[in-house]
Design a protein around this motif. Structure first.
Motif, short mmCIF file in Angstrom:
data_model
loop_
_atom_site.label_atom_id
_atom_site.label_comp_id
_atom_site.label_asym_id
_atom_site.label_seq_id
_atom_site.Cartn_x
_atom_site.Cartn_y
_atom_site.Cartn_z
N MET A 1 0.96 -1.11 0.24
CA MET A 1 0.36 -0.05 0.29
C MET A 1 1.10 1.26 0.05
SD MET A 1 -3.47 0.22 2.60
CE MET A 1 -4.65 1.73 2.11
N ILE A 2 0.80 2.45 -1.23
CA ILE A 2 1.48 2.93 -0.94
C ILE A 2 1.26 4.72 -1.12
CG2 ILE A 2 3.07 4.17 -2.73
CD1 ILE A 2 3.12 0.95 -3.80
N HIS A 3 1.47 5.43 -0.24
CA HIS A 3 0.70 6.57 -0.15
C HIS A 3 0.82 7.83 -1.48
CE1 HIS A 3 1.28 10.93 1.63
NE2 HIS A 3 -0.33 11.07 0.86
N THR A 4 0.57 8.18 -2.11
CA THR A 4 0.74 8.92 -3.46
C THR A 4 -0.30 10.15 -3.34
OG1 THR A 4 -1.52 8.44 -4.59
CG2 THR A 4 0.22 6.42 -5.03
N GLY A 5 -1.00 10.46 -2.57
CA GLY A 5 -1.18 11.80 -2.89
C GLY A 5 -2.46 12.25 -3.60
N GLY A 6 -2.71 13.57 -3.87
CA GLY A 6 -3.38 13.87 -5.52
C GLY A 6 -4.53 13.88 -5.40
N MET B 1 -4.72 1.25 -9.16
CA MET B 1 -4.66 3.22 -8.82
C MET B 1 -5.96 4.07 -7.91
SD MET B 1 -1.93 3.58 -10.63
CE MET B 1 -1.81 4.76 -11.74
N ALA B 2 -6.66 3.57 -7.76
CA ALA B 2 -8.53 3.93 -7.15
C ALA B 2 -8.54 5.39 -7.97
CB ALA B 2 -7.16 4.32 -6.08
N ASP B 3 -8.67 6.13 -7.12
CA ASP B 3 -8.88 7.89 -7.99
C ASP B 3 -8.03 8.38 -9.07
OD1 ASP B 3 -11.54 6.32 -6.89
OD2 ASP B 3 -11.94 8.74 -6.05
N LEU B 4 -6.57 7.68 -8.84
CA LEU B 4 -5.76 8.74 -9.72
C LEU B 4 -6.19 8.14 -11.05
CD1 LEU B 4 -2.26 7.87 -8.45
CD2 LEU B 4 -3.65 9.91 -8.49
N MET B 5 -6.49 6.48 -11.59
CA MET B 5 -7.38 6.03 -12.98
C MET B 5 -8.26 5.67 -12.75
SD MET B 5 -5.49 4.52 -15.66
CE MET B 5 -5.50 2.50 -15.13
N PRO B 6 -9.30 6.69 -12.25
CA PRO B 6 -10.76 5.91 -11.49
C PRO B 6 -11.43 5.02 -13.19
CG PRO B 6 -10.97 8.02 -11.96
CD PRO B 6 -9.45 7.96 -12.22
N THR B 7 -11.33 5.16 -14.08
CA THR B 7 -11.69 4.33 -15.00
C THR B 7 -10.17 4.49 -16.01
OG1 THR B 7 -12.66 6.24 -16.71
CG2 THR B 7 -13.56 6.01 -14.90
N LEU B 8 -11.10 3.29 -17.27
CA LEU B 8 -10.30 3.50 -18.28
C LEU B 8 -10.14 4.69 -18.94
CD1 LEU B 8 -8.64 1.92 -20.28
CD2 LEU B 8 -10.45 0.91 -21.22
N GLY B 9 -11.49 5.12 -18.82
CA GLY B 9 -10.83 6.56 -19.92
C GLY B 9 -10.44 7.09 -19.66
N GLU C 1 2.41 11.18 -9.73
CA GLU C 1 1.95 9.71 -9.93
C GLU C 1 1.52 8.93 -10.70
OE1 GLU C 1 3.07 8.54 -6.95
OE2 GLU C 1 4.07 10.12 -6.04
N LYS C 2 0.15 9.25 -11.37
CA LYS C 2 0.24 9.01 -12.55
C LYS C 2 1.48 8.26 -13.53
CE LYS C 2 -3.27 9.86 -14.40
NZ LYS C 2 -4.99 10.28 -15.30
N GLN C 3 1.98 8.74 -13.89
CA GLN C 3 2.68 8.93 -14.75
C GLN C 3 4.16 8.16 -13.93
OE1 GLN C 3 6.02 12.26 -15.66
NE2 GLN C 3 6.16 11.32 -17.79
N ARG C 4 4.87 7.65 -13.06
CA ARG C 4 5.44 7.17 -12.70
C ARG C 4 4.47 5.50 -12.87
NH1 ARG C 4 6.18 7.10 -5.99
NH2 ARG C 4 7.83 4.87 -6.20
N TRP C 5 3.54 5.52 -12.36
CA TRP C 5 2.88 3.74 -12.53
C TRP C 5 2.57 3.83 -13.58
CZ3 TRP C 5 4.76 1.37 -8.20
CH2 TRP C 5 5.33 2.05 -7.07
N MET C 6 2.05 3.77 -14.36
CA MET C 6 1.91 3.94 -15.66
C MET C 6 2.71 3.41 -16.29
SD MET C 6 -1.55 4.31 -15.58
CE MET C 6 -1.82 3.75 -17.27
#
Length: 284
Positions: free
Chosen positions: A185-190, A210-218, A238-243
Protein backbone atom coordinates in the motif's frame (compact mmCIF):
# COMPACT_ATOMS: atom_id res chain seq x y z
CA UNK A 1 -19.30 -11.42 -10.30
CA UNK A 2 -16.19 -10.95 -12.38
CA UNK A 3 -12.93 -12.50 -11.20
CA UNK A 4 -9.25 -12.11 -12.06
CA UNK A 5 -6.33 -14.33 -11.04
CA UNK A 6 -2.96 -12.59 -10.70
CA UNK A 7 -0.30 -14.90 -9.33
CA UNK A 8 -1.56 -16.19 -6.02
CA UNK A 9 -4.14 -13.39 -5.72
CA UNK A 10 -7.79 -13.91 -6.66
CA UNK A 11 -9.72 -10.68 -7.22
CA UNK A 12 -13.53 -10.60 -7.19
CA UNK A 13 -15.59 -7.46 -7.79
CA UNK A 14 -18.48 -6.93 -5.36
CA UNK A 15 -21.58 -4.80 -5.93
CA UNK A 16 -21.04 -1.52 -4.10
CA UNK A 17 -23.56 0.68 -5.87
CA UNK A 18 -23.80 2.99 -8.87
CA UNK A 19 -24.07 6.74 -9.26
CA UNK A 20 -23.85 9.39 -11.97
CA UNK A 21 -21.53 12.39 -11.72
CA UNK A 22 -20.85 15.36 -13.95
CA UNK A 23 -18.57 14.26 -16.77
CA UNK A 24 -16.76 17.58 -16.87
CA UNK A 25 -15.90 17.33 -13.18
CA UNK A 26 -14.60 13.78 -13.64
CA UNK A 27 -12.28 14.88 -16.45
CA UNK A 28 -11.29 18.31 -15.18
CA UNK A 29 -9.92 20.71 -17.79
CA UNK A 30 -10.02 18.13 -20.59
CA UNK A 31 -12.47 19.26 -23.31
CA UNK A 32 -15.63 17.18 -23.63
CA UNK A 33 -14.84 16.66 -27.32
CA UNK A 34 -11.84 14.59 -26.19
CA UNK A 35 -12.98 12.76 -23.06
CA UNK A 36 -16.40 11.81 -24.47
CA UNK A 37 -14.57 9.65 -27.03
CA UNK A 38 -13.05 7.66 -24.17
CA UNK A 39 -16.02 7.28 -21.80
CA UNK A 40 -19.80 7.31 -22.49
CA UNK A 41 -21.79 10.36 -21.45
CA UNK A 42 -25.57 10.87 -21.39
CA UNK A 43 -27.75 13.81 -22.42
CA UNK A 44 -27.40 15.34 -18.94
CA UNK A 45 -23.60 15.42 -19.28
CA UNK A 46 -23.29 12.85 -16.48
CA UNK A 47 -21.36 9.60 -16.61
CA UNK A 48 -22.13 6.28 -14.95
CA UNK A 49 -19.71 5.25 -12.22
CA UNK A 50 -19.51 2.19 -9.99
CA UNK A 51 -18.44 2.12 -6.35
CA UNK A 52 -17.54 -1.57 -6.33
CA UNK A 53 -15.10 -2.90 -3.70
CA UNK A 54 -12.54 -5.48 -4.70
CA UNK A 55 -12.29 -8.68 -2.66
CA UNK A 56 -8.70 -9.90 -2.83
CA UNK A 57 -8.01 -13.39 -1.52
CA UNK A 58 -4.35 -14.12 -0.87
CA UNK A 59 -2.76 -16.65 1.49
CA UNK A 60 -6.11 -17.51 3.13
CA UNK A 61 -6.79 -13.83 3.85
CA UNK A 62 -9.98 -12.04 2.78
CA UNK A 63 -9.00 -8.47 1.92
CA UNK A 64 -11.48 -5.76 0.97
CA UNK A 65 -10.37 -2.73 -1.06
CA UNK A 66 -12.65 0.20 -0.15
CA UNK A 67 -16.24 -0.41 0.92
CA UNK A 68 -18.83 0.96 -1.51
CA UNK A 69 -21.34 3.77 -1.20
CA UNK A 70 -23.20 2.10 1.67
CA UNK A 71 -26.90 1.89 2.48
CA UNK A 72 -29.28 4.42 4.01
CA UNK A 73 -26.41 6.78 4.76
CA UNK A 74 -27.23 9.57 2.29
CA UNK A 75 -30.05 12.09 2.54
CA UNK A 76 -32.60 12.40 -0.26
CA UNK A 77 -30.80 15.55 -1.39
CA UNK A 78 -27.44 13.76 -1.48
CA UNK A 79 -28.90 10.81 -3.35
CA UNK A 80 -30.19 13.26 -5.95
CA UNK A 81 -27.07 15.42 -6.17
CA UNK A 82 -24.71 12.45 -6.39
CA UNK A 83 -26.94 10.70 -8.91
CA UNK A 84 -27.19 7.53 -6.84
CA UNK A 85 -29.19 4.97 -8.80
CA UNK A 86 -28.32 1.93 -6.71
CA UNK A 87 -26.92 1.59 -3.19
CA UNK A 88 -24.59 -1.15 -1.96
CA UNK A 89 -25.22 -4.86 -1.83
CA UNK A 90 -21.72 -5.78 -0.69
CA UNK A 91 -22.94 -8.12 2.05
CA UNK A 92 -25.14 -9.98 -0.45
CA UNK A 93 -22.17 -10.26 -2.83
CA UNK A 94 -20.09 -11.75 -0.02
CA UNK A 95 -22.88 -14.16 0.91
CA UNK A 96 -22.88 -15.47 -2.65
CA UNK A 97 -19.23 -16.39 -2.03
CA UNK A 98 -20.07 -17.99 1.37
CA UNK A 99 -18.28 -15.15 3.16
CA UNK A 100 -19.72 -13.10 6.02
CA UNK A 101 -18.66 -9.59 7.08
CA UNK A 102 -16.94 -11.18 10.09
CA UNK A 103 -14.74 -13.20 7.69
CA UNK A 104 -13.07 -10.07 6.30
CA UNK A 105 -9.54 -9.93 7.72
CA UNK A 106 -8.23 -6.66 6.26
CA UNK A 107 -9.71 -3.56 4.63
CA UNK A 108 -7.42 -1.36 2.55
CA UNK A 109 -8.85 2.14 2.23
CA UNK A 110 -7.23 3.96 -0.67
CA UNK A 111 -8.85 7.10 0.75
CA UNK A 112 -11.88 7.94 2.87
CA UNK A 113 -14.18 9.99 0.64
CA UNK A 114 -17.83 9.12 1.26
CA UNK A 115 -18.19 7.02 -1.91
CA UNK A 116 -15.37 4.78 -0.69
CA UNK A 117 -16.02 4.82 3.07
CA UNK A 118 -19.80 4.80 3.59
CA UNK A 119 -19.81 1.00 3.38
CA UNK A 120 -17.66 0.69 6.49
CA UNK A 121 -20.52 1.42 8.89
CA UNK A 122 -24.27 0.97 9.15
CA UNK A 123 -27.15 2.58 10.99
CA UNK A 124 -28.37 1.25 14.30
CA UNK A 125 -31.45 2.49 16.14
CA UNK A 126 -29.69 5.61 17.44
CA UNK A 127 -26.15 5.58 16.06
CA UNK A 128 -23.77 3.81 13.65
CA UNK A 129 -21.62 0.71 14.05
CA UNK A 130 -18.84 -1.06 12.19
CA UNK A 131 -19.93 -3.66 9.64
CA UNK A 132 -16.64 -5.58 9.39
CA UNK A 133 -15.93 -5.94 13.09
CA UNK A 134 -12.98 -8.35 12.86
CA UNK A 135 -11.08 -6.47 10.17
CA UNK A 136 -7.97 -4.36 10.55
CA UNK A 137 -8.53 -1.22 8.47
CA UNK A 138 -5.47 0.34 6.84
CA UNK A 139 -5.21 3.84 5.45
CA UNK A 140 -2.45 6.45 5.26
CA UNK A 141 -1.72 8.55 8.32
CA UNK A 142 -2.37 11.73 6.33
CA UNK A 143 -5.78 10.48 5.19
CA UNK A 144 -6.82 9.36 8.67
CA UNK A 145 -5.83 12.71 10.18
CA UNK A 146 -7.83 14.66 7.61
CA UNK A 147 -10.79 12.31 7.97
CA UNK A 148 -11.07 13.28 11.64
CA UNK A 149 -10.16 16.95 11.11
CA UNK A 150 -11.50 17.96 7.67
CA UNK A 151 -10.83 21.36 6.18
CA UNK A 152 -13.36 23.72 4.61
CA UNK A 153 -13.24 21.75 1.35
CA UNK A 154 -13.01 18.16 2.60
CA UNK A 155 -15.71 18.49 5.27
CA UNK A 156 -18.19 17.70 2.51
CA UNK A 157 -16.80 14.20 1.99
CA UNK A 158 -15.17 13.16 5.31
CA UNK A 159 -18.05 12.25 7.60
CA UNK A 160 -18.01 11.41 11.29
CA UNK A 161 -20.46 8.52 10.88
CA UNK A 162 -17.89 6.78 8.68
CA UNK A 163 -14.93 7.02 11.07
CA UNK A 164 -16.09 7.11 14.69
CA UNK A 165 -17.40 3.52 14.78
CA UNK A 166 -14.14 2.10 13.35
CA UNK A 167 -11.61 4.15 15.29
CA UNK A 168 -10.31 1.12 17.22
CA UNK A 169 -9.83 -0.92 14.04
CA UNK A 170 -7.69 1.56 12.09
CA UNK A 171 -3.94 1.26 11.57
CA UNK A 172 -2.02 3.87 9.59
CA UNK A 173 1.25 4.10 7.68
CA UNK A 174 3.33 6.97 6.34
CA UNK A 175 4.92 6.28 2.94
CA UNK A 176 4.56 2.58 2.18
CA UNK A 177 3.45 -0.62 3.93
CA UNK A 178 3.72 -4.26 2.89
CA UNK A 179 0.35 -5.68 3.91
CA UNK A 180 1.28 -9.29 3.20
CA UNK A 181 4.21 -10.59 1.11
CA UNK A 182 3.99 -9.01 -2.34
CA UNK A 183 1.11 -6.62 -1.62
CA UNK A 184 2.09 -3.02 -0.92
CA UNK A 185 0.00 0.00 0.00
CA UNK A 186 1.68 3.20 -1.20
CA UNK A 187 0.83 6.78 -0.26
CA UNK A 188 0.64 8.93 -3.40
CA UNK A 189 -1.44 11.98 -2.54
CA UNK A 190 -3.06 13.74 -5.47
CA UNK A 191 -6.76 12.97 -5.45
CA UNK A 192 -6.68 13.60 -1.72
CA UNK A 193 -3.64 14.50 0.36
CA UNK A 194 -3.66 11.01 1.88
CA UNK A 195 -4.63 9.01 -1.22
CA UNK A 196 -2.95 5.60 -1.66
CA UNK A 197 -2.64 2.94 -4.34
CA UNK A 198 -2.01 -0.81 -4.17
CA UNK A 199 0.75 -2.72 -5.96
CA UNK A 200 0.96 -6.52 -5.98
CA UNK A 201 3.93 -8.45 -7.39
CA UNK A 202 4.28 -12.22 -7.36
CA UNK A 203 6.81 -14.12 -9.48
CA UNK A 204 6.42 -11.96 -12.56
CA UNK A 205 2.71 -11.33 -12.06
CA UNK A 206 1.54 -7.84 -11.13
CA UNK A 207 -1.56 -5.77 -10.58
CA UNK A 208 -1.86 -2.09 -9.68
CA UNK A 209 -4.96 -0.56 -8.16
CA UNK A 210 -4.68 3.13 -8.98
CA UNK A 211 -7.90 4.02 -7.13
CA UNK A 212 -8.90 7.58 -8.05
CA UNK A 213 -5.65 8.46 -9.81
CA UNK A 214 -7.15 6.48 -12.70
CA UNK A 215 -10.80 5.85 -11.78
CA UNK A 216 -11.76 4.58 -15.25
CA UNK A 217 -10.07 3.33 -18.38
CA UNK A 218 -11.03 6.69 -19.90
CA UNK A 219 -8.50 8.31 -17.54
CA UNK A 220 -5.47 6.45 -18.91
CA UNK A 221 -3.91 9.64 -20.27
CA UNK A 222 -1.30 10.70 -17.72
CA UNK A 223 -2.30 14.37 -17.99
CA UNK A 224 -6.02 13.85 -17.37
CA UNK A 225 -6.77 14.73 -13.75
CA UNK A 226 -10.13 15.13 -12.03
CA UNK A 227 -11.60 18.47 -11.00
CA UNK A 228 -12.24 16.66 -7.71
CA UNK A 229 -8.49 16.22 -7.15
CA UNK A 230 -7.15 18.31 -4.29
CA UNK A 231 -3.64 18.25 -5.77
CA UNK A 232 -3.97 17.63 -9.54
CA UNK A 233 -0.30 18.22 -10.34
CA UNK A 234 0.63 15.52 -7.84
CA UNK A 235 -1.97 13.25 -9.47
CA UNK A 236 -0.33 13.73 -12.86
CA UNK A 237 3.20 13.00 -11.61
CA UNK A 238 2.11 9.94 -9.61
CA UNK A 239 0.05 8.61 -12.51
CA UNK A 240 3.04 8.97 -14.82
CA UNK A 241 5.25 7.11 -12.34
CA UNK A 242 2.90 4.17 -11.87
CA UNK A 243 1.75 3.92 -15.46
CA UNK A 244 5.38 3.70 -16.57
CA UNK A 245 5.98 1.05 -13.89
CA UNK A 246 2.94 -0.95 -14.93
CA UNK A 247 3.66 -0.79 -18.65
CA UNK A 248 7.17 -2.15 -18.07
CA UNK A 249 5.96 -4.90 -15.72
CA UNK A 250 3.01 -6.11 -17.82
CA UNK A 251 0.69 -5.22 -14.95
CA UNK A 252 -3.06 -5.49 -14.69
CA UNK A 253 -4.81 -2.25 -13.70
CA UNK A 254 -7.98 -2.74 -11.67
CA UNK A 255 -10.92 -0.34 -11.31
CA UNK A 256 -13.34 0.63 -8.53
CA UNK A 257 -15.35 3.24 -10.47
CA UNK A 258 -15.41 2.11 -14.10
CA UNK A 259 -18.95 1.07 -15.12
CA UNK A 260 -17.75 -0.78 -18.21
CA UNK A 261 -14.39 -2.36 -17.37
CA UNK A 262 -13.03 -4.27 -14.39
CA UNK A 263 -9.37 -4.53 -15.33
CA UNK A 264 -7.01 -3.89 -18.21
CA UNK A 265 -3.46 -4.85 -19.13
CA UNK A 266 -1.33 -2.65 -21.39
CA UNK A 267 1.83 -3.38 -23.36
CA UNK A 268 5.00 -1.28 -22.98
CA UNK A 269 3.60 1.34 -25.37
CA UNK A 270 0.36 1.70 -23.41
CA UNK A 271 -1.76 -0.19 -25.94
CA UNK A 272 -4.48 -2.45 -24.55
CA UNK A 273 -3.31 -6.05 -24.41
CA UNK A 274 -6.09 -7.71 -22.40
CA UNK A 275 -9.31 -6.44 -20.87
CA UNK A 276 -12.03 -7.69 -18.52
CA UNK A 277 -15.38 -6.06 -19.12
CA UNK A 278 -18.10 -5.66 -16.52
CA UNK A 279 -21.33 -7.51 -17.13
CA UNK A 280 -24.02 -4.97 -17.86
CA UNK A 281 -27.46 -5.11 -16.27
CA UNK A 282 -30.61 -3.05 -16.62
CA UNK A 283 -31.66 -0.94 -13.64
CA UNK A 284 -35.30 -0.67 -12.60
Amino acid sequence: MEKLQVGRATITWLNGGVNFLDGGAMFGVVPKALWSKKYPVNENNTIELRTDPLLIQIDDKNILVDSGIGNDKLTDKQLRNFGVLEQSSVIQSLEALNITPNDIDLILMTHLHFDHACGLTEKTSDSFESIFKNAIIYTSEVEWNEMRNPNIRSVNTYWEMNWKPIVNQVKTFTDELEIIPGLRMIHTGGHSDGHSILVFEDEGNCFIHMADLMPTLGHQNKLWALAYDDYPVTSVHEKQRWMDFGYKNNAWYTFYHDAYHRAVKFDEKGEIQEIIKRKRYSYN
